[in-house]
Design an enzyme around this catalytic site. Sequence first.
Site, PDB file in Angstrom:
ATOM      1  N   SER A 113     -32.602  -7.262 -47.263  1.00 53.89           N
ATOM      2  CA  SER A 113     -32.740  -8.119 -46.089  1.00 53.89           C
ATOM      3  C   SER A 113     -33.338  -9.488 -46.403  1.00 53.89           C
ATOM      4  O   SER A 113     -32.781 -10.244 -47.171  1.00 53.89           O
ATOM      5  CB  SER A 113     -33.557  -7.380 -45.033  1.00 53.89           C
ATOM      6  OG  SER A 113     -33.547  -8.087 -43.844  1.00 53.89           O
ATOM      7  N   HIS A 114     -34.499  -9.764 -45.850  1.00 58.63           N
ATOM      8  CA  HIS A 114     -35.114 -11.085 -45.987  1.00 58.63           C
ATOM      9  C   HIS A 114     -35.938 -11.227 -47.265  1.00 58.63           C
ATOM     10  O   HIS A 114     -36.507 -12.285 -47.506  1.00 58.63           O
ATOM     11  CB  HIS A 114     -36.010 -11.330 -44.769  1.00 58.63           C
ATOM     12  CG  HIS A 114     -36.964 -10.197 -44.547  1.00 58.63           C
ATOM     13  ND1 HIS A 114     -36.549  -8.953 -44.110  1.00 58.63           N
ATOM     14  CD2 HIS A 114     -38.279 -10.092 -44.775  1.00 58.63           C
ATOM     15  CE1 HIS A 114     -37.580  -8.139 -44.052  1.00 58.63           C
ATOM     16  NE2 HIS A 114     -38.650  -8.801 -44.445  1.00 58.63           N
ATOM     17  N   ASP A 278     -30.790 -14.152 -41.820  1.00 59.62           N
ATOM     18  CA  ASP A 278     -31.468 -13.679 -43.030  1.00 59.62           C
ATOM     19  C   ASP A 278     -30.494 -13.180 -44.089  1.00 59.62           C
ATOM     20  O   ASP A 278     -29.278 -13.328 -43.951  1.00 59.62           O
ATOM     21  CB  ASP A 278     -32.486 -12.590 -42.675  1.00 59.62           C
ATOM     22  CG  ASP A 278     -31.823 -11.287 -42.277  1.00 59.62           C
ATOM     23  OD1 ASP A 278     -30.686 -11.338 -41.781  1.00 59.62           O
ATOM     24  OD2 ASP A 278     -32.435 -10.211 -42.459  1.00 59.62           O
ATOM     25  N   ASP A 280     -29.186 -10.345 -45.035  1.00 57.44           N
ATOM     26  CA  ASP A 280     -28.083  -9.451 -44.699  1.00 57.44           C
ATOM     27  C   ASP A 280     -27.487  -9.725 -43.320  1.00 57.44           C
ATOM     28  O   ASP A 280     -26.661  -8.951 -42.829  1.00 57.44           O
ATOM     29  CB  ASP A 280     -28.526  -7.985 -44.800  1.00 57.44           C
ATOM     30  CG  ASP A 280     -29.677  -7.640 -43.870  1.00 57.44           C
ATOM     31  OD1 ASP A 280     -30.506  -8.532 -43.592  1.00 57.44           O
ATOM     32  OD2 ASP A 280     -29.755  -6.491 -43.407  1.00 57.44           O
ATOM     33  N   ASP A 282     -28.722  -9.790 -40.208  1.00 50.90           N
ATOM     34  CA  ASP A 282     -29.071  -9.127 -38.950  1.00 50.90           C
ATOM     35  C   ASP A 282     -30.179  -9.841 -38.175  1.00 50.90           C
ATOM     36  O   ASP A 282     -30.421  -9.528 -37.013  1.00 50.90           O
ATOM     37  CB  ASP A 282     -29.409  -7.637 -39.166  1.00 50.90           C
ATOM     38  CG  ASP A 282     -30.512  -7.409 -40.176  1.00 50.90           C
ATOM     39  OD1 ASP A 282     -31.014  -8.392 -40.754  1.00 50.90           O
ATOM     40  OD2 ASP A 282     -30.861  -6.230 -40.408  1.00 50.90           O
ATOM     41  N   ARG A 283     -30.857 -10.805 -38.823  1.00 51.81           N
ATOM     42  CA  ARG A 283     -31.916 -11.529 -38.105  1.00 51.81           C
ATOM     43  C   ARG A 283     -31.434 -12.898 -37.649  1.00 51.81           C
ATOM     44  O   ARG A 283     -30.456 -13.431 -38.187  1.00 51.81           O
ATOM     45  CB  ARG A 283     -33.118 -11.748 -39.017  1.00 51.81           C
ATOM     46  CG  ARG A 283     -33.783 -10.484 -39.440  1.00 51.81           C
ATOM     47  CD  ARG A 283     -35.032 -10.795 -40.227  1.00 51.81           C
ATOM     48  NE  ARG A 283     -35.695  -9.535 -40.542  1.00 51.81           N
ATOM     49  CZ  ARG A 283     -36.982  -9.401 -40.774  1.00 51.81           C
ATOM     50  NH1 ARG A 283     -37.760 -10.470 -40.743  1.00 51.81           N
ATOM     51  NH2 ARG A 283     -37.503  -8.233 -41.035  1.00 51.81           N
ATOM     52  N   LYS A 377     -29.200  -4.813 -35.492  1.00 50.29           N
ATOM     53  CA  LYS A 377     -29.469  -6.122 -34.932  1.00 50.29           C
ATOM     54  C   LYS A 377     -28.450  -7.086 -35.519  1.00 50.29           C
ATOM     55  O   LYS A 377     -27.865  -6.824 -36.566  1.00 50.29           O
ATOM     56  CB  LYS A 377     -30.903  -6.553 -35.188  1.00 50.29           C
ATOM     57  CG  LYS A 377     -31.366  -6.551 -36.630  1.00 50.29           C
ATOM     58  CD  LYS A 377     -32.856  -6.874 -36.652  1.00 50.29           C
ATOM     59  CE  LYS A 377     -33.423  -6.977 -38.050  1.00 50.29           C
ATOM     60  NZ  LYS A 377     -33.822  -5.681 -38.591  1.00 50.29           N
TER      61      LYS A 377
HETATM   62  C1  VG1 Z   1     -39.700  -5.446 -40.710  1.00 50.18           C
HETATM   63  C2  VG1 Z   1     -39.799  -5.846 -39.253  1.00 50.18           C
HETATM   64  C3  VG1 Z   1     -39.013  -4.878 -38.390  1.00 50.18           C
HETATM   65  C4  VG1 Z   1     -37.567  -4.823 -38.878  1.00 50.18           C
HETATM   66  C5  VG1 Z   1     -37.540  -4.478 -40.356  1.00 50.18           C
HETATM   67  C6  VG1 Z   1     -36.152  -4.518 -40.930  1.00 50.18           C
HETATM   68  O1  VG1 Z   1     -40.261  -4.167 -40.895  1.00 50.18           O
HETATM   69  O2  VG1 Z   1     -41.137  -5.899 -38.844  1.00 50.18           O
HETATM   70  O3  VG1 Z   1     -39.104  -5.275 -37.052  1.00 50.18           O
HETATM   71  O4  VG1 Z   1     -36.839  -3.863 -38.166  1.00 50.18           O
HETATM   72  O5  VG1 Z   1     -38.333  -5.406 -41.092  1.00 50.18           O
HETATM   73  O6  VG1 Z   1     -35.566  -5.766 -40.751  1.00 50.18           O
HETATM   74  P1  VG1 Z   1     -41.759  -3.942 -41.436  1.00 50.18           P
HETATM   75  O7  VG1 Z   1     -41.909  -2.467 -41.561  1.00 50.18           O
HETATM   76  O8  VG1 Z   1     -41.829  -4.682 -42.741  1.00 50.18           O
HETATM   77  O9  VG1 Z   1     -42.658  -4.565 -40.434  1.00 50.18           O
HETATM   78  V1  VG1 Z   1     -34.483  -6.330 -41.896  1.00 50.18           V
HETATM   79  O10 VG1 Z   1     -33.846  -7.693 -41.309  1.00 50.18           O
HETATM   80  O11 VG1 Z   1     -35.407  -6.191 -43.201  1.00 50.18           O
HETATM   81  O12 VG1 Z   1     -33.298  -5.081 -42.089  1.00 50.18           O
HETATM   82 CO    CO Z   2     -32.183  -8.207 -42.332  1.00 48.18          CO
END
Ligand code: VG1
Ligand code: CO
Length: 548
Positions: A113-114, A278, A280, A282-283, A377
């Site tokens: 992801s990010h 982001d 992937d 989804d953000r 998302k």
């Molecule tokens: C974080 C965010 C959460 C989100 C998750 C995955 O998790 O707070 O809201 O669903 O990332 O997003 P955490 O456990 O680090 O707080 V992504 O865009 O990484 O798939």
């Molecule tokens: Co993501």
Amino acid sequence: MRIHTISTSPFTDQKPGTSGLRKKVTVFKQENYLENFVQSIFNALDNTKGMTLVLGGDGRYYNREAIHIILRVAAANGVAKILLGCNGILSTPAVSNIIRQYKANGGIILSASHNPGGPDEDFGIKYNIDNGGPAPEKITESIYQQSLHISDYKIIDANAIDMDHIGELTLGEMKIHIIDSVADYADLMEKLFDFELIRDYVQSAEFKFCFDAMHAVTGPYAIEIFEKRLQAPAGTVIHEVPMADFGGGHPDPNLVHAKKLVKKMYAADAPNFGAASDGDGDRNMILGRHFYVTPSDSLAILAANTTLIPGYAEGLCGVARSMPTSQAVDRVAKVLGIPCYETPTGWKFFGNLLDAGKISLCGEESFGTGSNHVREKDGLWAVLFWLNILAVKQQPVVKLVHDHWLQYGRNIYTRHDYEAISSKKADALIRHLRDHAESLKGKKYGSYEISLCDDFSYIDPVDGSESQHQGIRIFFTNGARIIYRLSGTGTQGATLRVYIEQTETDTKKIRLSFKRTPQELLAGLIELSTSLADIKHLTGRTKPDVIT
Ligand code: VG1
Ligand code: CO
């Protein structure tokens, strides 16, 4: 086709977190590490024979190598067909859509992801089920249990396939369809939003728009949707080429990491609308001219304006937000007379509610918004939702947000992250809060009085499953909240997230708040958030690393 059964021993660290298994590339590259985890996924599923799976990733470093390994393990386990994104690329929401559209049995998404990418950075793998959404905790727990007891995995010998051309091939007895990564997703967006109206709007002389793909997966999607189908001027999409290391940046759409976009949006000749996505896809981050929209507000604003969008003209059946997300959307739900659910952090908790028709829109404070169109998302979807609202209303973003606050009330909100602190210290901090939760009730700090303190637990209203220890909540009598939880997506030590929220319903005070930043408005509560949890003493940190 020869199927080899390779003896292996378990790794003890393959417990999926908030969104799949995320580790450093160097961890994934250990002998048998990825093979073990993929075999554990297959072992956790009832029967892999004859299955159709979707496979793709955000293009980060190790994407292609991982795909080759997964294909060989899948073929050995009797998977019948893989729908693979061309070049190995699929955004997370696109995978979700493809699983649903082609009625696949599930999918494997390769992304962290990010988190940054590169040989010394992060990689990740996640399993999604047949509704298109992340596997629920029951399945991720079963994958973890399998990973702890694995003794061998199955794999076939095969040369690397050519994944860069659309077409069909076979690997052993398994069919691989290399599919266009973008087309199905872009078609879905065209069904939901008023593309004609948006096309006129993005071409009008007074409107300028900038989308930052952050050298991550959404580049090709954004070019197709914004510059081709919506005919926004060339150059509307920046950092549009996906790179294995995201151009050296964090593909995290926030004010800290989307630097170039933020600079543009705060310049004298700033565009009217800015957005980013982001790693992937989804953000999303939404910006107006010299204005940042807090993700929690964005969710509430989408909820309040849903009926302007063709795909949602009938309105919403219900909404949901993750627990730490601000309660702005609750206010909208109340006015609309629809239920609002509060779930633990992570998209996997929305799946049941969406499937059961209890909600049609949901979101998280962490730049995540989505609906029942897929089960993830969806960054570009949110940007299109905003564009569609703006095209109907023909108003600046800032006016839309201010009017929203005046109508519904304002939830002033910020999140402070303390990154890479030692896990031991972080655990001790949370434990300390949990142990003192009872005694905090009734305590007064200036104008703040604690009405309740607890450790959030959730019972899924659809299947009754229970999730405990989802974050420490401190409620105040004036409606303010402070929440503490540890991240489940990091790969280094622990990240402490502190979520700070204060409500304001007095329109006079709301107007006064327009000119001040959340950090100024929340200064007293922020101070209290550090002292209540003894952050300085217990972590040695004097200030957060990232503020959103
Ligand atoms: C974080 C965010 C959460 C989100 C998750 C995955 O998790 O707070 O809201 O669903 O990332 O997003 P955490 O456990 O680090 O707080 V992504 O865009 O990484 O798939
Ligand atoms: Co993501």
